[in-house]
Design a protein around this motif. Sequence first.
Motif, mmCIF file in Angstrom:
data_model
loop_
_atom_site.group_PDB
_atom_site.id
_atom_site.type_symbol
_atom_site.label_atom_id
_atom_site.label_comp_id
_atom_site.label_asym_id
_atom_site.label_seq_id
_atom_site.Cartn_x
_atom_site.Cartn_y
_atom_site.Cartn_z
ATOM 1 N N UNK A 13 -28.488 -2.767 0.338
ATOM 2 C CA UNK A 13 -27.493 -3.274 1.731
ATOM 3 C C UNK A 13 -27.068 -1.635 2.228
ATOM 4 N N UNK A 14 -25.734 -1.557 1.682
ATOM 5 C CA UNK A 14 -24.288 -0.480 1.580
ATOM 6 C C UNK A 14 -24.303 -0.177 2.667
ATOM 7 N N UNK A 15 -26.242 0.588 3.020
ATOM 8 C CA UNK A 15 -26.173 1.652 4.052
ATOM 9 C C UNK A 15 -26.492 0.815 5.330
ATOM 10 N N UNK A 16 -27.146 -0.891 5.086
ATOM 11 C CA UNK A 16 -27.677 -1.171 6.876
ATOM 12 C C UNK A 16 -26.915 -1.492 7.430
ATOM 13 N N UNK A 17 -25.497 -2.260 6.418
ATOM 14 C CA UNK A 17 -24.608 -3.422 7.251
ATOM 15 C C UNK A 17 -23.549 -2.011 7.677
ATOM 16 N N UNK A 18 -23.721 -0.910 7.943
ATOM 17 C CA UNK A 18 -23.084 0.018 8.252
ATOM 18 C C UNK A 18 -21.773 -0.382 10.039
ATOM 19 N N UNK A 19 -21.539 0.903 9.763
ATOM 20 C CA UNK A 19 -20.605 1.443 11.457
ATOM 21 C C UNK A 19 -21.641 2.068 12.628
ATOM 22 N N UNK A 20 -22.396 2.616 11.145
ATOM 23 C CA UNK A 20 -23.935 3.380 12.361
ATOM 24 C C UNK A 20 -24.844 2.398 13.050
ATOM 25 N N UNK A 21 -24.759 1.431 11.705
ATOM 26 C CA UNK A 21 -25.997 0.707 12.455
ATOM 27 C C UNK A 21 -25.316 -0.630 13.795
ATOM 28 N N UNK A 22 -24.203 -0.432 13.156
ATOM 29 C CA UNK A 22 -23.287 -1.122 14.621
ATOM 30 C C UNK A 22 -23.913 -0.569 15.806
ATOM 31 N N UNK A 45 -12.221 -2.954 21.009
ATOM 32 C CA UNK A 45 -11.965 -1.325 21.412
ATOM 33 C C UNK A 45 -12.808 0.011 21.111
ATOM 34 N N UNK A 46 -13.752 -0.834 20.533
ATOM 35 C CA UNK A 46 -15.181 0.552 19.487
ATOM 36 C C UNK A 46 -15.783 0.264 21.064
ATOM 37 N N UNK A 47 -15.722 -0.100 22.229
ATOM 38 C CA UNK A 47 -16.864 0.622 23.737
ATOM 39 C C UNK A 47 -16.602 1.975 23.525
ATOM 40 N N UNK A 80 -18.472 5.852 22.998
ATOM 41 C CA UNK A 80 -18.800 6.116 24.367
ATOM 42 C C UNK A 80 -18.354 8.053 23.948
ATOM 43 N N UNK A 81 -16.954 8.417 22.338
ATOM 44 C CA UNK A 81 -16.863 9.092 22.686
ATOM 45 C C UNK A 81 -17.270 9.720 20.984
ATOM 46 N N UNK A 82 -19.041 9.060 20.722
ATOM 47 C CA UNK A 82 -19.476 9.278 19.482
ATOM 48 C C UNK A 82 -18.544 9.701 18.429
ATOM 49 N N UNK A 83 -17.329 8.671 17.391
ATOM 50 C CA UNK A 83 -16.068 8.729 17.226
ATOM 51 C C UNK A 83 -16.256 7.077 16.129
ATOM 52 N N UNK A 84 -16.034 7.722 15.128
ATOM 53 C CA UNK A 84 -15.674 6.206 13.692
ATOM 54 C C UNK A 84 -14.752 6.128 14.409
#
Length: 233
Positions: free
Chosen positions: A24-33, A188-190, A194-198
Amino acid sequence: MTSLARKLPILLILTAAVIGAVFLRDKISFEALAEHRAALLAYRDAHFVLASLGFVAVYVAIVALSLPGATIATLTGGFLFGLFPGVLYNVIAATLGAAAVFLAARAGFGAAAAEKLQSSTGAAARLQAALRENQWSALLIMRLVPALPFFLANLIPAFLGIRLFPFALTTFLGIIPGTFVFTSIGAGLGEVFARGETPDLGVIFTAPVLLPLLGLAALSALPIVFKALRKEH
């Protein structure tokens, strides 16, 4: 069978933790969010109460089963629900999950370990006695200073014979500052999406955040210092 039944919850948690770390390490990630953010926001807007309850339940399961993704869950709480009630949801869920791990560990092995330590005469027994004597301060420091992994901070008190109430209350209070920081990042993740950052999660180790946490930990340690000084005199 009774002994096995007591050990079963912590054994299931350890098994789930290993499986989660592998699969699950790669499935519960910032990218998945980031990928599912639109669907999550749409569901929150359409079913706010169910989204709130579902989020808390998932977060509790992540912590209780020691799955990877607790940090992502905290960010998600801020992203979906804002700083408030997001921080409240995050703190409640993390505390409930931590209490579940604590109870499972204490039922499985902790009670027997605590009894053995209490009857021994080594350094471990002295550590147990010191922790029990200063349990409120020690538990708060353990939560305020991000030195121990959250999972270990749930297990160690169970093996040292700490009661549930001080463990749960100090967990709830002690994780508020750090949870506030990560929830505010999530809120503030919105703009980050929008900027495509992490997001920069290392912010908790910067001086403006870490120094106040260390200050709170120092205040929590004052009762221990005062007790030690009284003993010397």
